[in-house]
Design a protein around this motif. Structure first.
Motif, PDB file in Angstrom:
ATOM      1  N   SER A 155       0.823  -1.206   0.000  1.00 52.12           N
ATOM      2  CA  SER A 155       0.000   0.000   0.000  1.00 52.12           C
ATOM      3  C   SER A 155       0.859   1.258   0.000  1.00 52.12           C
ATOM      4  O   SER A 155       0.349   2.371   0.068  1.00 52.12           O
ATOM      5  CB  SER A 155      -0.924   0.021   1.218  1.00 52.12           C
ATOM      6  N   SER A 208      -5.159 -10.782  -1.297  1.00 56.55           N
ATOM      7  CA  SER A 208      -4.456  -9.814  -2.142  1.00 56.55           C
ATOM      8  C   SER A 208      -4.810  -9.985  -3.614  1.00 56.55           C
ATOM      9  O   SER A 208      -4.810  -9.034  -4.369  1.00 56.55           O
ATOM     10  CB  SER A 208      -2.948  -9.932  -1.940  1.00 56.55           C
ATOM     11  N   ARG A 209      -5.100 -11.227  -4.042  1.00 56.59           N
ATOM     12  CA  ARG A 209      -5.326 -11.446  -5.465  1.00 56.59           C
ATOM     13  C   ARG A 209      -6.803 -11.459  -5.845  1.00 56.59           C
ATOM     14  O   ARG A 209      -7.146 -11.218  -6.990  1.00 56.59           O
ATOM     15  CB  ARG A 209      -4.712 -12.787  -5.932  1.00 56.59           C
ATOM     16  N   ARG A 210      -7.685 -11.822  -4.919  1.00 60.34           N
ATOM     17  CA  ARG A 210      -9.049 -12.142  -5.319  1.00 60.34           C
ATOM     18  C   ARG A 210     -10.116 -11.231  -4.719  1.00 60.34           C
ATOM     19  O   ARG A 210     -11.285 -11.402  -4.999  1.00 60.34           O
ATOM     20  CB  ARG A 210      -9.370 -13.597  -4.922  1.00 60.34           C
ATOM     21  N   THR A 211      -9.753 -10.321  -3.843  1.00 62.07           N
ATOM     22  CA  THR A 211     -10.788  -9.506  -3.216  1.00 62.07           C
ATOM     23  C   THR A 211     -10.643  -8.035  -3.594  1.00 62.07           C
ATOM     24  O   THR A 211      -9.577  -7.603  -4.050  1.00 62.07           O
ATOM     25  CB  THR A 211     -10.729  -9.590  -1.676  1.00 62.07           C
ATOM     26  N   ALA A 212     -11.724  -7.306  -3.385  1.00 61.33           N
ATOM     27  CA  ALA A 212     -11.709  -5.873  -3.689  1.00 61.33           C
ATOM     28  C   ALA A 212     -10.694  -5.165  -2.802  1.00 61.33           C
ATOM     29  O   ALA A 212      -9.991  -4.247  -3.232  1.00 61.33           O
ATOM     30  CB  ALA A 212     -13.102  -5.286  -3.468  1.00 61.33           C
ATOM     31  N   GLY A 247      -7.880  -6.352  -1.634  1.00 60.85           N
ATOM     32  CA  GLY A 247      -6.542  -6.579  -2.180  1.00 60.85           C
ATOM     33  C   GLY A 247      -6.257  -5.660  -3.354  1.00 60.85           C
ATOM     34  O   GLY A 247      -5.201  -5.022  -3.431  1.00 60.85           O
ATOM     35  N   ARG A 248      -7.225  -5.570  -4.262  1.00 58.09           N
ATOM     36  CA  ARG A 248      -7.014  -4.715  -5.441  1.00 58.09           C
ATOM     37  C   ARG A 248      -6.869  -3.254  -5.026  1.00 58.09           C
ATOM     38  O   ARG A 248      -6.051  -2.520  -5.576  1.00 58.09           O
ATOM     39  CB  ARG A 248      -8.179  -4.881  -6.414  1.00 58.09           C
ATOM     40  N   TYR A 300      -3.300  -2.569  -3.893  1.00 57.31           N
ATOM     41  CA  TYR A 300      -2.383  -2.392  -5.020  1.00 57.31           C
ATOM     42  C   TYR A 300      -2.573  -1.020  -5.649  1.00 57.31           C
ATOM     43  O   TYR A 300      -1.615  -0.331  -6.004  1.00 57.31           O
ATOM     44  CB  TYR A 300      -2.608  -3.476  -6.075  1.00 57.31           C
ATOM     45  N   ALA A 301      -3.844  -0.614  -5.779  1.00 55.80           N
ATOM     46  CA  ALA A 301      -4.133   0.674  -6.418  1.00 55.80           C
ATOM     47  C   ALA A 301      -3.576   1.827  -5.597  1.00 55.80           C
ATOM     48  O   ALA A 301      -2.968   2.753  -6.129  1.00 55.80           O
ATOM     49  CB  ALA A 301      -5.631   0.832  -6.608  1.00 55.80           C
ATOM     50  N   ASN A 331      -9.375   1.784   3.623  1.00 58.31           N
ATOM     51  CA  ASN A 331      -8.475   0.702   3.276  1.00 58.31           C
ATOM     52  C   ASN A 331      -7.117   0.840   3.953  1.00 58.31           C
ATOM     53  O   ASN A 331      -6.517  -0.140   4.369  1.00 58.31           O
ATOM     54  CB  ASN A 331      -8.295   0.622   1.757  1.00 58.31           C
ATOM     55  N   TYR A 376       4.250  -9.558  -4.637  1.00 59.99           N
ATOM     56  CA  TYR A 376       3.334 -10.634  -4.287  1.00 59.99           C
ATOM     57  C   TYR A 376       3.413 -10.934  -2.799  1.00 59.99           C
ATOM     58  O   TYR A 376       4.498 -10.939  -2.228  1.00 59.99           O
ATOM     59  CB  TYR A 376       3.690 -11.895  -5.066  1.00 59.99           C
TER      60      TYR A 376
END
Lengths: 328, 347
Positions: free
Chosen positions: A69, A190-194, A196-197, A200-201, A219, A274
């Motif tokens: 983050s 981290s890969r599959r949920t809002a 997580g995205r 990254y954003a 967040n 990752y």
């Protein structure tokens, strides 16, 4: 995949390149150890890497999220120590039932982290300085509870420290199993949920994330809360391992966690990497320690020096890669 | 120095309220509040006496003990002014102290029936070697930050992890004790009745202060902190400047390491300068320097260091358990952060 194979230059620009390097490095370290010391490559030695570093793996997963983050959390080592201390105190002095103790410790860790996150978000302070203060605060609170080490003799904790879970002829501790579960959950989140995205954003570009309409504040607070929760869980696992609470436990472990995340291939500026890298990072650190232990003649201080060297190597590699991808 | 800088800002602002807007006002007020607390609760706090031609008293004690922190804060101020941070200060302290103690050492030689301690290496050489090591550390940090453009916190993290390991390796994990008398002068000697450590701090402060005020150096550092790219386009050698700022910071840390090891007459690679970088950063922020770079005050950092040491002294003297120290420090950091925060809480 074909496109990558056809153009070798793009392999180094791929986001998983440094993670790949780490896995290779781990393999080289293990093979070198196997060649130099008989018995190094045994299955149980590998599993011991997990057992001895379960707590580090858990806090490294939390740290991965924070670093992704674009922040940093310097308080995790102290929160881990505080968790062992609070757990020991609640068990021995307040005589709480063990499961309630664990729940309370985890809640405390989350609240501590989320509190720091709130400071960072609402007052727009630098994560570095806020978590630094958090580090002082958590260590200080440890010593307020007791300056001495408190032994834990609760049956559940003792059972957890002595249970051996069989894995393909070897065994791991329940703590290691929990750590792997946390890692799996971390990867999934981290890969599959809002959430997580969103992390990254935010790490990629906070301004853009805000303009996209992401709840940046919520967040961010959650990320630090999650890191605090991981640190507290790490403390619970550490107290299974040590069967004591002590204010000087895990001195400097925040740096080990940061080192593990960086070596695992996560970019310190955030947004790229990752959570799974935390595992390879922790395993590399653990392997170095095991190598030094197997050698027996090397001073244990070599661990620190080698970790410093590796950090240097990875930072430079990341730097070179990111400058090249910017030019393209 | 404080007085002169206060005067400099004062001419247009005769009203006392405007004086409060001066950047040094808040740190000074905090220091005075602490001193006031000490005046009320600690008997004899302001007593000064001359014993054997040396000044003694709680105040002298505080200032003397704050000397290494003041040095570290001096270097840290310039680093933070360029928007950087150096968390390897403690490791450099350990490394330079270890080098000095190992080289000076001290073996007993019986000369005409009189036992005498002789240094292993001539002391100037030992001190030079220790400072050389510190300068090398600084150059390493500088190359990483200015040359490779690594994030300062990561670049200095490397040395923070490895530096203490190197120091431990040098000493084999042992605490090296020094028996050579002249070496102790640096940390606990007196010159003209005032602790020698203070003269060192004053000298460094004077030289750096002059350099910053009388040359364009201070302006350059400020401009790099505010906007490195614009500064480079304006013709400032940004990379060189940043490199030397880190070298200077490490040199200050090295000097602090000499002072600490000479004061405790030994080198403890594990504990010397532990968390000193954090105290230094705290001192700098307390002094009103913004962590975002560009705005800095050497005088403020010195006051910040004094506040931290006075706080520690007060906590010990009041009979509060020393464990509380860290909690109090944490609360102070939070309070300072809040007061610096750009966001104003709506009432």
């Amino acid at each position: 995949m074909n496109a990558i194979l056809n153009r070798p230059a793009s392999l180094t620009a791929a986001p998983y390149f440094t993670s790949l390097v780490t896995v290779l490095l781990l393999a080289v370290l293990l093979l070198a150890g196997g060649a130099a010391y008989p018995g190094f490559l045994s299955w149980q030695v590998m599993l011991n890497l997990l057992i001895d570093n379960a707590h580090l793996l858990v806090i490294a997963v939390g740290m991965s999220f924070v670093i992704l983050s674009g922040g940093i959390d310097l308080s995790v080592g102290s929160v881990l120590a505080l968790a062992t201390m609070v757990a020991a105190w609640l068990l021995n002095v307040a005589h709480w039932p063990p499961l309630a103790v664990i729940a309370a410790v985890l809640a405390m860790g989350f609240a501590f982290g989320a509190g720091m996150g709130a400071f960072i978000h609402f007052f727009q302070l630098q994560p570095f300085i806020v978590t630094l203060a958090g580090m002082f605060l958590a260590r200080g609170l440890c010593y307020l509870i007791s300056v001495e080490s408190i032994t834990i003799d609760n049956p559940l904790f003792v059972t957890m420290s002595q249970t051996q879970l069989g894995v393909l002829g070897g065994f791991i501790s329940p703590a290691a199993a929990i750590a792997l579960a946390v890692l799996a959950a971390g990867i999934y989140v981290s890969r599959r949920t809002a959430f997580g995205r969103a992390i990254y954003a935010i790490g990629g570009n906070e301004q853009s994330a805000l303009m996209m309409g992401l709840a940046v504040g919520r967040n961010k607070i959650l990320v630090y809360g999650f890191s605090g929760l991981c640190a507290a869980l790490g403390g619970v696992l550490f107290s299974f391992y040590m069967l004591s609470g002590y204010g000087q436990h895990a001195q400097g472990m925040e740096l080990d966690a940061i080192a593990a995340v960086v070596i695992g291939g996560t970019l310190l500026t955030g947004g790229c990497g990752y959570v799974a890298g935390a595992l390879s990072g922790v395993l590399v650190l653990g392997t170095i320690q095991t190598l030094i232990a197997f050698d027996g003649t090397l001073s244990s201080w070599w661990t620190k020096i080698v970790i410093g060297g590796l950090l240097f190597l990875f930072c430079v590699v990341q730097r070179l890669l990111s400058s090249r991808s910017q030019q393209q | 120095m404080n007085v002169s800088s206060l005067k400099a800002a004062a001419p247009n602002a005769p009203a006392p309220l405007a004086l409060l807007k001066h950047p040094l006002a808040k740190p000074l007020l905090a220091l005075f509040a602490l001193l006031l607390l000490d005046l009320v609760f600690i008997p004899g706090f302001f007593r000064l006496e001359v014993r054997d031609g040396h000044l003694y008293g709680p105040l002298i004690d505080i200032v003397n003990r704050a000397a290494p922190l003041m040095l570290a804060a001096l270097g840290m101020t310039l680093v933070i002014a360029t928007r950087g941070i150096d968390i390897s200060v403690g490791a450099v302290v350990a490394l330079s102290g270890t080098m000095a103690c190992m080289l000076v050492g001290g073996t007993m030689v019986v000369n005409n029936g009189v036992p005498e301690y002789v240094a292993n290496t001539p002391m100037p050489l030992a001190l030079a070697a220790a400072m050389g090591a510190a300068l090398l550390c600084g150059a390493w940090n500088g190359v990483l930050v200015a040359g490779l453009k690594l994030q300062p916190i990561v670049a200095t993290l490397i040395l923070m992890v490895a530096g203490r390991g190197l120091a431990q390796l040098l000493t084999d994990g042992q605490i090296v004790t020094v028996y050579y008398q002249p070496f102790f002068f640096l940390g606990s000697g007196y010159l003209l009745g005032i602790p020698f450590a203070l003269w060192v701090v004053a000298a460094v402060l004077l030289v750096v202060g002059m350099l910053l005020k009388k040359t364009a150096l201070g302006l350059f550092i400020q401009s790099v902190g505010i906007n490195p790219i614009a500064s480079r386009l304006a013709g400032i050698r940004t990379a060189t400047l940043i490199f030397f700022v880190y070298v200077f910071c490490s040199a200050c840390a090295g000097l602090a390491g000499l002072m600490i090891s000479s004061n405790i007459k030994s080198a403890d690679a594990n504990n010397a300068g532990l968390l000193l970088e954090l105290d230094a950063i705290l001192a700098v922020t307390l002094g009103g320097t913004s962590l975002a770079g560009g705005k800095f005050s050497l005088a403020g950092s010195m006051i910040g260091a004094l506040i931290i040491q006075t706080l520690t002294y007060t906590i010990y003297s009041l009979g509060v358990p020393p464990e509380v120290n860290m909690v109090v420090k944490a609360i102070v950091v939070f309070a300072v952060c809040l007061s610096q925060s750009a966001v104003k809480i709506r009432r």
